[in-house]
Design a protein around this motif. Structure first.
Motif, PDB file in Angstrom:
ATOM      1  N   SER A  13       0.834  -1.194   0.000  1.00  0.00           N
ATOM      2  CA  SER A  13       0.000   0.000   0.000  1.00  0.00           C
ATOM      3  C   SER A  13       0.868   1.242   0.000  1.00  0.00           C
ATOM      4  O   SER A  13       1.964   1.260   0.584  1.00  0.00           O
ATOM      5  CB  SER A  13      -0.919   0.012   1.229  1.00  0.00           C
ATOM      6  OG  SER A  13      -1.703  -1.172   1.277  1.00  0.00           O
ATOM      7  N   SER A  14       0.357   2.288  -0.628  1.00  0.00           N
ATOM      8  CA  SER A  14       1.070   3.555  -0.642  1.00  0.00           C
ATOM      9  C   SER A  14       0.866   4.288   0.673  1.00  0.00           C
ATOM     10  O   SER A  14       0.023   3.920   1.491  1.00  0.00           O
ATOM     11  CB  SER A  14       0.579   4.412  -1.807  1.00  0.00           C
ATOM     12  OG  SER A  14      -0.780   4.777  -1.607  1.00  0.00           O
ATOM     13  N   GLY A  15       1.637   5.355   0.864  1.00  0.00           N
ATOM     14  CA  GLY A  15       1.502   6.138   2.085  1.00  0.00           C
ATOM     15  C   GLY A  15       0.127   6.752   2.222  1.00  0.00           C
ATOM     16  O   GLY A  15      -0.443   6.790   3.311  1.00  0.00           O
ATOM     17  N   ALA A  16      -0.424   7.227   1.096  1.00  0.00           N
ATOM     18  CA  ALA A  16      -1.757   7.829   1.152  1.00  0.00           C
ATOM     19  C   ALA A  16      -2.813   6.802   1.536  1.00  0.00           C
ATOM     20  O   ALA A  16      -3.720   7.095   2.313  1.00  0.00           O
ATOM     21  CB  ALA A  16      -2.101   8.447  -0.202  1.00  0.00           C
ATOM     22  N   ASP A  17      -2.687   5.582   1.016  1.00  0.00           N
ATOM     23  CA  ASP A  17      -3.644   4.532   1.367  1.00  0.00           C
ATOM     24  C   ASP A  17      -3.560   4.181   2.845  1.00  0.00           C
ATOM     25  O   ASP A  17      -4.581   3.936   3.499  1.00  0.00           O
ATOM     26  CB  ASP A  17      -3.389   3.282   0.527  1.00  0.00           C
ATOM     27  CG  ASP A  17      -3.760   3.476  -0.926  1.00  0.00           C
ATOM     28  OD1 ASP A  17      -4.563   4.384  -1.204  1.00  0.00           O
ATOM     29  OD2 ASP A  17      -3.231   2.741  -1.783  1.00  0.00           O
ATOM     30  N   LEU A  18      -2.358   4.143   3.381  1.00  0.00           N
ATOM     31  CA  LEU A  18      -2.192   3.825   4.800  1.00  0.00           C
ATOM     32  C   LEU A  18      -2.826   4.904   5.671  1.00  0.00           C
ATOM     33  O   LEU A  18      -3.423   4.608   6.712  1.00  0.00           O
ATOM     34  CB  LEU A  18      -0.712   3.669   5.141  1.00  0.00           C
ATOM     35  CG  LEU A  18      -0.007   2.445   4.552  1.00  0.00           C
ATOM     36  CD1 LEU A  18       1.484   2.494   4.871  1.00  0.00           C
ATOM     37  CD2 LEU A  18      -0.611   1.161   5.098  1.00  0.00           C
ATOM     38  N   VAL A  19      -2.694   6.152   5.252  1.00  0.00           N
ATOM     39  CA  VAL A  19      -3.285   7.247   6.030  1.00  0.00           C
ATOM     40  C   VAL A  19      -4.810   7.200   5.941  1.00  0.00           C
ATOM     41  O   VAL A  19      -5.509   7.269   6.964  1.00  0.00           O
ATOM     42  CB  VAL A  19      -2.760   8.606   5.539  1.00  0.00           C
ATOM     43  CG1 VAL A  19      -3.540   9.752   6.188  1.00  0.00           C
ATOM     44  CG2 VAL A  19      -1.281   8.752   5.846  1.00  0.00           C
ATOM     45  N   LEU A  20      -5.333   7.066   4.717  1.00  0.00           N
ATOM     46  CA  LEU A  20      -6.778   7.132   4.515  1.00  0.00           C
ATOM     47  C   LEU A  20      -7.509   5.918   5.058  1.00  0.00           C
ATOM     48  O   LEU A  20      -8.587   6.045   5.653  1.00  0.00           O
ATOM     49  CB  LEU A  20      -7.091   7.280   3.020  1.00  0.00           C
ATOM     50  CG  LEU A  20      -6.750   8.625   2.375  1.00  0.00           C
ATOM     51  CD1 LEU A  20      -7.023   8.573   0.887  1.00  0.00           C
ATOM     52  CD2 LEU A  20      -7.535   9.759   3.018  1.00  0.00           C
ATOM     53  N   TRP A  21      -6.929   4.734   4.893  1.00  0.00           N
ATOM     54  CA  TRP A  21      -7.672   3.511   5.171  1.00  0.00           C
ATOM     55  C   TRP A  21      -7.185   2.747   6.385  1.00  0.00           C
ATOM     56  O   TRP A  21      -7.724   1.690   6.704  1.00  0.00           O
ATOM     57  CB  TRP A  21      -7.667   2.612   3.944  1.00  0.00           C
ATOM     58  CG  TRP A  21      -8.067   3.354   2.715  1.00  0.00           C
ATOM     59  CD1 TRP A  21      -7.320   3.567   1.602  1.00  0.00           C
ATOM     60  CD2 TRP A  21      -9.317   4.021   2.482  1.00  0.00           C
ATOM     61  NE1 TRP A  21      -8.008   4.310   0.690  1.00  0.00           N
ATOM     62  CE2 TRP A  21      -9.246   4.605   1.194  1.00  0.00           C
ATOM     63  CE3 TRP A  21     -10.486   4.173   3.223  1.00  0.00           C
ATOM     64  CZ2 TRP A  21     -10.298   5.339   0.657  1.00  0.00           C
ATOM     65  CZ3 TRP A  21     -11.526   4.902   2.681  1.00  0.00           C
ATOM     66  CH2 TRP A  21     -11.435   5.480   1.425  1.00  0.00           C
ATOM     67  N   VAL A  22      -6.159   3.275   7.070  1.00  0.00           N
ATOM     68  CA  VAL A  22      -5.703   2.664   8.323  1.00  0.00           C
ATOM     69  C   VAL A  22      -5.684   3.707   9.435  1.00  0.00           C
ATOM     70  O   VAL A  22      -6.345   3.552  10.467  1.00  0.00           O
ATOM     71  CB  VAL A  22      -4.312   2.018   8.168  1.00  0.00           C
ATOM     72  CG1 VAL A  22      -3.857   1.405   9.501  1.00  0.00           C
ATOM     73  CG2 VAL A  22      -4.327   0.941   7.086  1.00  0.00           C
ATOM     74  N   PHE A 181     -11.226  -4.439  12.508  1.00  0.00           N
ATOM     75  CA  PHE A 181     -11.656  -4.901  13.827  1.00  0.00           C
ATOM     76  C   PHE A 181     -10.914  -6.149  14.292  1.00  0.00           C
ATOM     77  O   PHE A 181     -10.960  -6.474  15.478  1.00  0.00           O
ATOM     78  CB  PHE A 181     -13.161  -5.146  13.824  1.00  0.00           C
ATOM     79  CG  PHE A 181     -13.965  -3.892  13.694  1.00  0.00           C
ATOM     80  CD1 PHE A 181     -14.289  -3.137  14.808  1.00  0.00           C
ATOM     81  CD2 PHE A 181     -14.382  -3.449  12.447  1.00  0.00           C
ATOM     82  CE1 PHE A 181     -15.018  -1.975  14.697  1.00  0.00           C
ATOM     83  CE2 PHE A 181     -15.117  -2.274  12.321  1.00  0.00           C
ATOM     84  CZ  PHE A 181     -15.431  -1.532  13.446  1.00  0.00           C
ATOM     85  N   VAL A 182     -10.247  -6.821  13.396  1.00  0.00           N
ATOM     86  CA  VAL A 182      -9.424  -7.973  13.800  1.00  0.00           C
ATOM     87  C   VAL A 182      -7.951  -7.584  13.843  1.00  0.00           C
ATOM     88  O   VAL A 182      -7.078  -8.448  13.931  1.00  0.00           O
ATOM     89  CB  VAL A 182      -9.645  -9.163  12.849  1.00  0.00           C
ATOM     90  CG1 VAL A 182     -11.096  -9.617  12.891  1.00  0.00           C
ATOM     91  CG2 VAL A 182      -9.224  -8.832  11.424  1.00  0.00           C
ATOM     92  N   LEU A 183      -7.687  -6.257  13.773  1.00  0.00           N
ATOM     93  CA  LEU A 183      -6.324  -5.713  13.821  1.00  0.00           C
ATOM     94  C   LEU A 183      -5.455  -6.264  12.699  1.00  0.00           C
ATOM     95  O   LEU A 183      -4.251  -6.471  12.866  1.00  0.00           O
ATOM     96  CB  LEU A 183      -5.679  -5.996  15.187  1.00  0.00           C
ATOM     97  CG  LEU A 183      -6.425  -5.437  16.414  1.00  0.00           C
ATOM     98  CD1 LEU A 183      -5.648  -5.737  17.688  1.00  0.00           C
ATOM     99  CD2 LEU A 183      -6.663  -3.949  16.265  1.00  0.00           C
ATOM    100  N   GLY A 184      -6.074  -6.474  11.570  1.00  0.00           N
ATOM    101  CA  GLY A 184      -5.347  -6.875  10.367  1.00  0.00           C
ATOM    102  C   GLY A 184      -5.802  -6.029   9.202  1.00  0.00           C
ATOM    103  O   GLY A 184      -6.445  -6.543   8.277  1.00  0.00           O
ATOM    104  N   PRO A 185      -5.498  -4.725   9.207  1.00  0.00           N
ATOM    105  CA  PRO A 185      -6.025  -3.811   8.187  1.00  0.00           C
ATOM    106  C   PRO A 185      -5.592  -4.207   6.783  1.00  0.00           C
ATOM    107  O   PRO A 185      -4.455  -4.620   6.565  1.00  0.00           O
ATOM    108  CB  PRO A 185      -5.459  -2.444   8.587  1.00  0.00           C
ATOM    109  CG  PRO A 185      -4.273  -2.745   9.439  1.00  0.00           C
ATOM    110  CD  PRO A 185      -4.597  -4.018  10.151  1.00  0.00           C
ATOM    111  N   ARG A 186      -6.522  -4.057   5.836  1.00  0.00           N
ATOM    112  CA  ARG A 186      -6.275  -4.388   4.436  1.00  0.00           C
ATOM    113  C   ARG A 186      -6.584  -3.161   3.574  1.00  0.00           C
ATOM    114  O   ARG A 186      -7.608  -3.129   2.883  1.00  0.00           O
ATOM    115  CB  ARG A 186      -7.154  -5.569   4.020  1.00  0.00           C
ATOM    116  CG  ARG A 186      -6.921  -6.858   4.776  1.00  0.00           C
ATOM    117  CD  ARG A 186      -5.741  -7.591   4.233  1.00  0.00           C
ATOM    118  NE  ARG A 186      -5.918  -7.871   2.811  1.00  0.00           N
ATOM    119  CZ  ARG A 186      -6.613  -8.914   2.341  1.00  0.00           C
ATOM    120  NH1 ARG A 186      -7.200  -9.762   3.189  1.00  0.00           N
ATOM    121  NH2 ARG A 186      -6.734  -9.104   1.039  1.00  0.00           N
ATOM    122  N   PRO A 187      -5.754  -2.128   3.614  1.00  0.00           N
ATOM    123  CA  PRO A 187      -6.056  -0.916   2.841  1.00  0.00           C
ATOM    124  C   PRO A 187      -6.113  -1.161   1.349  1.00  0.00           C
ATOM    125  O   PRO A 187      -6.831  -0.465   0.622  1.00  0.00           O
ATOM    126  CB  PRO A 187      -4.911   0.031   3.206  1.00  0.00           C
ATOM    127  CG  PRO A 187      -3.805  -0.860   3.672  1.00  0.00           C
ATOM    128  CD  PRO A 187      -4.470  -2.008   4.351  1.00  0.00           C
TER     129      PRO A 187
END
Length: 253
Positions: A13-22, A181-187
């Motif tokens: 994932s890109s940095g923007a995806d990590l910010v927006l979706w995590v 919610f399972v602490l395994g984010p998938r952005p």
């Protein structure tokens, strides 16, 4: 979330995806939880819907039931669509075609009811001077944000699943949602979703962050106990002797 899964997420994932979706969803969830605790400890007397029924009731008579009925249906649909994996519904005999057909038609009915009710509630707040003067800062944030979230959700459904060729959000948006919610984010699961779905998800995150500071907190105070409380029985005392203020020492029955 362990170090291996964290590195895989960062790599894919890109940095923007990590910010927006995590980052943004977790910050909003933290504000949602901490904000409710703070509100309950500091403002229990303000933990109400702040009804304005005494100021205007004609629009409210139709707008409130339509909005709440539509909201309950929309929430139920989101719980099934986002939290329940497709394999679970297939296991009980509901295939993807049947699920999406039911979701589109039930969601359309719920969306129309919710939009109609919300439109009436917003209209009465704008058109009635007495209600408009009683609108505080939290309402000025809540109503536009709630309207934006609802309209984005309906637009996404209409554009892709009613007028368009169909979009299976259960394989993308739902995967991202459950991963939080399972602490395994998938952005990466939501990063390539259609723009309207992504905007709807972001506006919903912001709505959850604003939730504890608005009148929405009253949903946690539903009067469920009223349904099971014992009846209040009033009895009249027969033959009660009452003093007559006009006579000295005389009584009347």
């Amino acid at each position: 979330m362990n170090a291996t899964s964290s590195s895989l997420v960062a790599a894919s994932s890109s940095g923007a995806d990590l910010v927006l979706w995590v980052a943004v969803p977790y910050v909003c969830l933290a504000v949602f939880v901490a904000g409710h605790v703070w509100r309950y400890r500091q403002d229990q007397f303000g933990w109400t819907s702040r009804t304005s029924q005494l100021l205007e009731h004609r629009w409210l008579r139709w707008g409130s039931p339509l909005f709440h009925l539509g909201a309950f249906m929309v929430i139920a649909g989101h719980v099934v669509g986002l939290a329940v994996p497709a394999s679970w519904t297939e296991a009980v005999g509901v295939d993807e075609h049947l699920y999406h057909a039911g979701a589109v038609w039930a969601g359309s009915v719920a969306g129309v009811a919710m939009v109609a009710g919300l439109g009436m509630l917003c209209a009465r707040r704008l058109l009635s001077r007495r209600i408009r003067l009683g609108t505080d800062r939290s309402d000025k944030v809540l109503f536009p944000l709630l309207s934006l979230t609802v309209l984005l959700g309906i637009s996404a459904t209409a554009a892709h699943n009613v007028l368009g060729g169909g979009y299976d959000y259960r394989g993308t948006v739902s995967v991202w949602f459950r991963g939080l919610f399972v602490l395994g984010p998938r952005p990466e699961a939501i990063a390539d979703a259609p723009l309207l779905f992504r905007l709807h998800a972001l506006s919903a995150c912001l709505l959850f962050a604003a939730w504890p500071f608005t009148r929405l907190v009253h949903v946690w105070s539903a009067p469920v106990g009223y349904l099971v409380r014992p009846y209040l029985v009033y009895r009249r005392r027969a033959g009660t002797v009452l003093p007559d203020p006009l006579d000295d020492g005389e009584v009347v029955r």
